[in-house]
Design a protein around this motif. Structure first.
Motif, short mmCIF file in Angstrom:
data_model
loop_
_atom_site.label_atom_id
_atom_site.label_comp_id
_atom_site.label_asym_id
_atom_site.label_seq_id
_atom_site.Cartn_x
_atom_site.Cartn_y
_atom_site.Cartn_z
N GLY A 86 0.79 -1.22 0.00
CA GLY A 86 0.00 0.00 0.00
C GLY A 86 0.82 1.27 0.00
N GLU A 87 2.10 1.18 -0.32
CA GLU A 87 2.95 2.36 -0.23
C GLU A 87 2.70 3.35 -1.36
N ILE A 88 2.43 2.87 -2.56
CA ILE A 88 2.11 3.79 -3.66
C ILE A 88 0.85 4.58 -3.32
N TRP A 89 -0.12 3.92 -2.72
CA TRP A 89 -1.34 4.58 -2.26
C TRP A 89 -0.97 5.68 -1.26
N ARG A 90 -0.11 5.34 -0.32
CA ARG A 90 0.33 6.29 0.71
C ARG A 90 1.08 7.47 0.10
N VAL A 91 1.90 7.20 -0.91
CA VAL A 91 2.64 8.26 -1.57
C VAL A 91 1.69 9.27 -2.21
N VAL A 92 0.72 8.77 -2.96
CA VAL A 92 -0.16 9.65 -3.73
C VAL A 92 -1.08 10.46 -2.83
N TYR A 93 -1.66 9.81 -1.81
CA TYR A 93 -2.66 10.49 -1.01
C TYR A 93 -2.10 11.22 0.21
N LEU B 234 -0.69 4.77 -9.72
CA LEU B 234 -1.68 4.39 -8.71
C LEU B 234 -2.83 3.60 -9.31
N THR B 235 -3.42 4.10 -10.39
CA THR B 235 -4.58 3.41 -10.95
C THR B 235 -4.20 2.10 -11.63
N LYS B 236 -3.01 2.02 -12.19
CA LYS B 236 -2.59 0.77 -12.81
C LYS B 236 -2.41 -0.33 -11.77
N VAL B 237 -1.96 0.03 -10.58
CA VAL B 237 -1.73 -0.96 -9.54
C VAL B 237 -3.04 -1.31 -8.81
N HIS B 238 -3.88 -0.29 -8.54
CA HIS B 238 -5.04 -0.51 -7.68
C HIS B 238 -6.37 -0.49 -8.43
N GLY B 239 -6.40 -0.04 -9.67
CA GLY B 239 -7.66 0.01 -10.40
C GLY B 239 -8.44 1.26 -10.07
N GLU B 240 -9.69 1.10 -9.60
CA GLU B 240 -10.52 2.24 -9.24
C GLU B 240 -9.94 2.90 -7.98
N VAL B 241 -9.93 4.23 -7.98
CA VAL B 241 -9.41 4.98 -6.83
C VAL B 241 -10.21 6.28 -6.69
N PRO B 242 -10.26 6.86 -5.49
CA PRO B 242 -10.91 8.17 -5.33
C PRO B 242 -10.06 9.25 -6.01
N LEU C 66 -15.57 13.22 4.78
CA LEU C 66 -15.18 12.13 5.66
C LEU C 66 -15.22 10.79 4.95
N SER C 67 -15.76 10.76 3.73
CA SER C 67 -15.71 9.58 2.89
C SER C 67 -15.48 10.05 1.47
N HIS C 68 -14.93 9.17 0.65
CA HIS C 68 -14.49 9.58 -0.69
C HIS C 68 -14.97 8.56 -1.71
N ASP C 69 -15.82 8.99 -2.65
CA ASP C 69 -16.29 8.10 -3.69
C ASP C 69 -15.15 7.72 -4.63
N TRP D 77 -11.49 3.56 7.07
CA TRP D 77 -12.19 4.85 7.08
C TRP D 77 -13.10 5.07 5.88
N ASN D 78 -13.02 4.25 4.85
CA ASN D 78 -13.79 4.53 3.64
C ASN D 78 -14.49 3.27 3.14
N LEU D 79 -14.93 2.46 4.07
CA LEU D 79 -15.43 1.12 3.74
C LEU D 79 -16.68 1.17 2.88
N GLU D 80 -17.59 2.09 3.16
CA GLU D 80 -18.85 2.14 2.41
C GLU D 80 -18.61 2.42 0.93
N SER D 81 -17.72 3.36 0.64
CA SER D 81 -17.41 3.67 -0.77
C SER D 81 -16.74 2.49 -1.45
N LEU D 82 -15.86 1.82 -0.74
CA LEU D 82 -15.15 0.67 -1.28
C LEU D 82 -16.12 -0.47 -1.57
N GLU D 83 -17.09 -0.62 -0.70
CA GLU D 83 -18.05 -1.72 -0.83
C GLU D 83 -18.91 -1.59 -2.08
#
Length: 619
Positions: A85-92, A129-137, A147-150, A586-592
């Motif tokens: 999850g480090e690329i995610w951490r870098v970007v956000y 980021l998107t190539k590794v994780h696909g859909e992202v906020p 407090l949540s991110h689509d 923290w963003n479980l509903e959007s992820l779901e």
């Protein structure tokens, strides 16, 4: 040597006197504004985080094996860890608002050069980021008060990445009246303030973005020409490679982060990560021949060094033939060998060509014919001191080695693939040759030979010998004299050029070609390419197979035949899950709510991203 600015804001605070700090800021915890240029070094240096995640992506591309990140090597990732999850951490976060502030403040002050650099970095990071994780906020990413991110889908993220890159180019091409002095040159660890090279870098991001779409139905009509045009304006030689310089210093560095993540000083590679047996087969020209009835390798008698018969057609090299042009010297640099522990005869080509190479399995250093050494070239835990040690490391696995973001060689292979898809083999072959030649130059540039007769680390070849063997190889049957040029030659040479720093892009390529899984229809699925216990992959004899010799863990051949976690339902992974401490906390509903597979489903890691679908994603 310039110092690394790892955290721009904290360093700014340290450099400001307390009384002055209180005078100019309303916020007692942080400055109200940081000058734009102070963000630059921080935003560049945080991209070392890509190397953190190569611990996960290297094993998924069969570049590496690991005894640490075994879930990723087995294409399964549970939701209880921030690993991968480090690329995610870098970007956000690490870039995050630092990068947004740099861009926005620079635009407001008409500091077009800094604004362009920031946008180019943003495009690069979000593409990754998107190539590794696909859909992202994306749209909600930095909206205050949320407090949540689509989540946004890739068909919307991809054009936005290119839009940022084009905007970066537009900013960098503007006349900038700002007097920067040394503010940019002292903080630009990529190009030292050279705007022309930053423009080329932005075009390289566009090329990489489009190159992941080459297997889509409308690539030729919708994307190919844009890729070709961008490639022509991107890197013109290996001198334009996008790299991040670091200071090094080994154990004497003020902070361990001054050293490369892969160097001996930080101990991250250790014996926990090692070259995969597939990498050794490709680099040495020993991809084995399989009995298609049983899946077993065909043994050859009286050859303990290579007990399995090599396939009749090797794509990269056939090192076993001692003929000029058949030896690819990149094996002596990119891979590790325990041969020649005392670094004798490094300038003797015959001695260098006699080294032995062994690779491990997915999760064990023990491979099909031997044990993989450390990346530094020994069968013990790496050390940096003593009578026998690894010193500062070697090649890109060295304390002061730069971080590699993208290269001229990579761009040329992207161009070659685009021309191939357009049925222009002549142009494709020319770009292919440029790519191999450039990777030879790239590989040679970072060679640091060991000390003759001293078991104290370094590369086991001199630059002179490497360059001479490279010239022979480039003029030989695998490059200039190639007579059966194919897509496999383009993609496998690209895989070699990306080894191992470019594992994220190599994984993109493997996924868009669906790991060479045998299936019918638009994309593989349960019962059509795999079942719970086995992946059905194309045999190397199939002319449509791209990566010759590549078989997944549960494939039908010897030394594979394992199974994936039951949650995968037989499928390999097509994405990494988002960072646990962010989305699953923290963003479980959007992820779901993600489709076609929910981000909270146990098999979300198998959800095929948009770039890998020939057409639109299913509902």
């Amino acid at each position: 040597m310039k110092k690394i600015l790892l955290y721009a804001i904290p360093l700014f605070l340290l450099l400001s006197g307390c009384e002055k700090y209180l005078d100019v800021n309303k916020n007692i915890d942080a400055p109200d504004e940081v000058e734009s240029y102070l963000y630059l070094a921080n935003n560049i240096q945080q991209l070392q985080g890509v190397y953190w995640d190569i611990r996960a992506l290297g094993p998924m591309t069969q570049m590496m094996g690991t005894t640490s990140y075994v879930n990723f090597a087995n294409h399964y990732y549970n939701t209880g860890s921030d690993a991968g999850g480090e690329i995610w951490r870098v970007v956000y976060w690490l870039q995050g608002m630092n990068l947004e502030n740099m861009i926005n403040q620079s635009v407001e002050k008409e500091e077009w050069t800094l604004a362009g650099m920031g946008l180019a970095l943003k495009a690069f990071s979000w593409d990754l980021l998107t190539k590794v994780h696909g859909e992202v906020p994306m749209e909600d990413a930095f909206v205050p008060g949320l407090l949540s991110h689509d989540y946004d889908y890739q068909e919307n993220i991809y054009p936005q990445v290119r839009a940022w890159a084009y905007e970066a180019i537009e900013m960098l091409e503007r006349s900038d009246e700002t007097v920067y002095g040394s503010k940019i040159t002292d903080n630009d660890f990529m190009y030292g303030g050279n705007k022309d090279q930053w423009i080329k870098f932005a075009y390289a991001v566009i090329v990489r973005n489009l190159a992941s779409l080459t297997n889509k139905d409308d690539f030729s009509s919708a994307y190919a020409q844009e890729l070709i045009t961008a490639a022509g304006k991107s890197f013109q030689s290996s001198a334009d490679d996008a790299t991040i310089s670091i200071e090094g210093g080994s154990q004497g560095a003020p902070y361990s982060g001054y050293n490369n993540f892969w160097g001996t000083a930080r101990g991250n590679l250790s014996l926990l990560y090692f070259q995969h047996d597939y990498a050794v087969q490709v680099f040495t020209g020993t991809v084995p021949q399989y009995d298609e009835q049983t899946g077993d390798k065909i043994r050859q008698e009286n050859n303990d060094r290579y007990p399995f018969k090599p396939a009749d057609s090797q794509i990269i090299t056939d090192t076993l033939k001692d003929v000029s042009g058949h030896f690819d010297p990149r094996v002596t640099v990119k891979l590790a060998t325990a041969s020649n522990p005392d670094y004798e005869n490094l300038d003797n080509a015959d001695s260098v060509k006699a080294y032995d190479y062994y690779g491990g399995s997915f999760t064990s250093r023990s491979g099909p014919i031997g044990t993989a050494p450390s990346y530094y070239g020994r069968n013990v835990t790496p050390t940096w001191s003593g009578t026998e040690h690894d010193g500062a490391g070697r090649w890109l696995y060295r304390d002061n080695a730069p971080y590699i973001l993208t290269t001229y060689a990579e761009i040329q292979f992207c161009l070659a693939e685009a021309y191939w898809k357009l049925d222009q083999p002549g142009q494709a072959f020319a770009a292919f040759q440029n790519g191999v030649r450039a990777d030879m130059e790239f590989t040679s540039r970072y060679i640091t030979p060991g000390k003759e007769g001293s078991p104290t680390g370094g590369d086991k070849i001199t630059k002179g010998v490497f360059d001479a063997l490279a010239t022979e190889y480039l003029n030989g049957p695998y490059v200039a004299g190639l007579t059966d040029f194919s897509l496999s030659h383009i993609m496998m040479q690209k895989w070699v050029a990306l080894y191992p720093w470019g594992a994220p892009e190599a994984w993109v390529d493997m996924r868009k070609y669906h790991y060479d899984i045998e299936y019918t229809g638009d994309y593989p699925s349960n019962g059509n390419g795999w079942i719970q216990a086995q992946i059905d992959q194309k045999w190397d004899s199939d002319p449509t197979k791209v990566y010759k010799g590549l078989y997944m863990g549960p494939a039908q051949v010897q030394n594979r035949k394992s199974t994936y976690n039951v949650f995968n339902e037989g499928s390999p992974s097509y994405r990494l899950r988002p960072r646990y401490n962010s989305e699953y906390m923290w963003n479980l509903e959007s992820l779901e709510g993600l489709k076609p597979i929910s981000g909270t489903a146990p098999n979300y890691q198998t959800s095929i991203p948009w770039f890998a679908y020939p057409g639109d994603m299913p509902n």
